[in-house]
Design a protein around this motif. Sequence first.
Motif, PDB file in Angstrom:
ATOM      1  N   PRO A 293       0.897  -1.161  -0.211  1.00  0.00           N
ATOM      2  CA  PRO A 293      -0.107  -0.077   0.027  1.00  0.00           C
ATOM      3  C   PRO A 293       0.869   1.295   0.117  1.00  0.00           C
ATOM      4  N   GLU A 294       0.654   2.545  -0.823  1.00  0.00           N
ATOM      5  CA  GLU A 294       1.177   3.620  -0.943  1.00  0.00           C
ATOM      6  C   GLU A 294       0.537   4.477   0.777  1.00  0.00           C
ATOM      7  N   LYS A 295       1.843   3.908   1.497  1.00  0.00           N
ATOM      8  CA  LYS A 295       2.255   4.718   2.760  1.00  0.00           C
ATOM      9  C   LYS A 295       3.562   5.362   3.420  1.00  0.00           C
ATOM     10  N   LEU A 296       3.857   5.968   3.993  1.00  0.00           N
ATOM     11  CA  LEU A 296       4.941   6.158   4.154  1.00  0.00           C
ATOM     12  C   LEU A 296       5.487   5.100   5.381  1.00  0.00           C
ATOM     13  N   TYR A 297       4.662   5.315   6.274  1.00  0.00           N
ATOM     14  CA  TYR A 297       4.815   4.510   7.659  1.00  0.00           C
ATOM     15  C   TYR A 297       4.076   2.440   7.750  1.00  0.00           C
ATOM     16  N   PHE A 298       4.332   2.108   8.221  1.00  0.00           N
ATOM     17  CA  PHE A 298       3.501   0.159   8.607  1.00  0.00           C
ATOM     18  C   PHE A 298       4.352  -0.130   9.497  1.00  0.00           C
TER      19      PHE A 298
ATOM     20  N   ARG B 134       9.250   1.092   6.349  1.00  0.00           N
ATOM     21  CA  ARG B 134       9.199   2.091   5.186  1.00  0.00           C
ATOM     22  C   ARG B 134       8.807   0.921   4.692  1.00  0.00           C
ATOM     23  N   ARG B 135       8.589   1.533   3.126  1.00  0.00           N
ATOM     24  CA  ARG B 135       8.353   0.278   1.902  1.00  0.00           C
ATOM     25  C   ARG B 135       9.899  -0.340   1.565  1.00  0.00           C
ATOM     26  N   ARG B 136      11.488   0.436   1.009  1.00  0.00           N
ATOM     27  CA  ARG B 136      12.142  -0.247   1.734  1.00  0.00           C
ATOM     28  C   ARG B 136      12.280  -1.102   2.147  1.00  0.00           C
TER      29      ARG B 136
END
Length: 139
Positions: free
Chosen positions: A6-11, A50-52
């Motif tokens: 999903p397009e989020k900054l943090y998970f 983060r995504r990475r």
Amino acid sequence: MDLQIPEKLYFKIGEVAELTGVKPHVLRYWEAEIGAIRPTKNRHQQRLYRRRDIELILRLKDLLYNQGYTVAGARKFLRRKPAVAAAAPQPLPQPASARPPSGNDGQLTLPLGSGIDRRLLEELRRDLVRLRDSLSGAP
């Protein structure tokens, strides 16, 4: 199966666990053992990925569960340059002769621009020296 992140900054760790199929305690273990996974923490000390980080976790999961790497082997693999880590491991080029040229004190020299990562070569040299020493009975 291509995972859509999903397009989020943090998970949060629970979201990452659900997305990747890796339990939270395993994520924390990988964080401690691998070192490349470094989630930030909020003021309540909750991990924020983060995504990475998620992409790295998925890569690590593949290395460990599908490709048969050990945790130590995956750590080494991931510490290589990103371009090398993204591709499958490539064999090192073979020298023209099995013996180094005389007067070279056993040092292998490579032509400039050969594209060989010097750190990887140094690590390989250290491993070979340890192997030689263990086979010869040297301490």
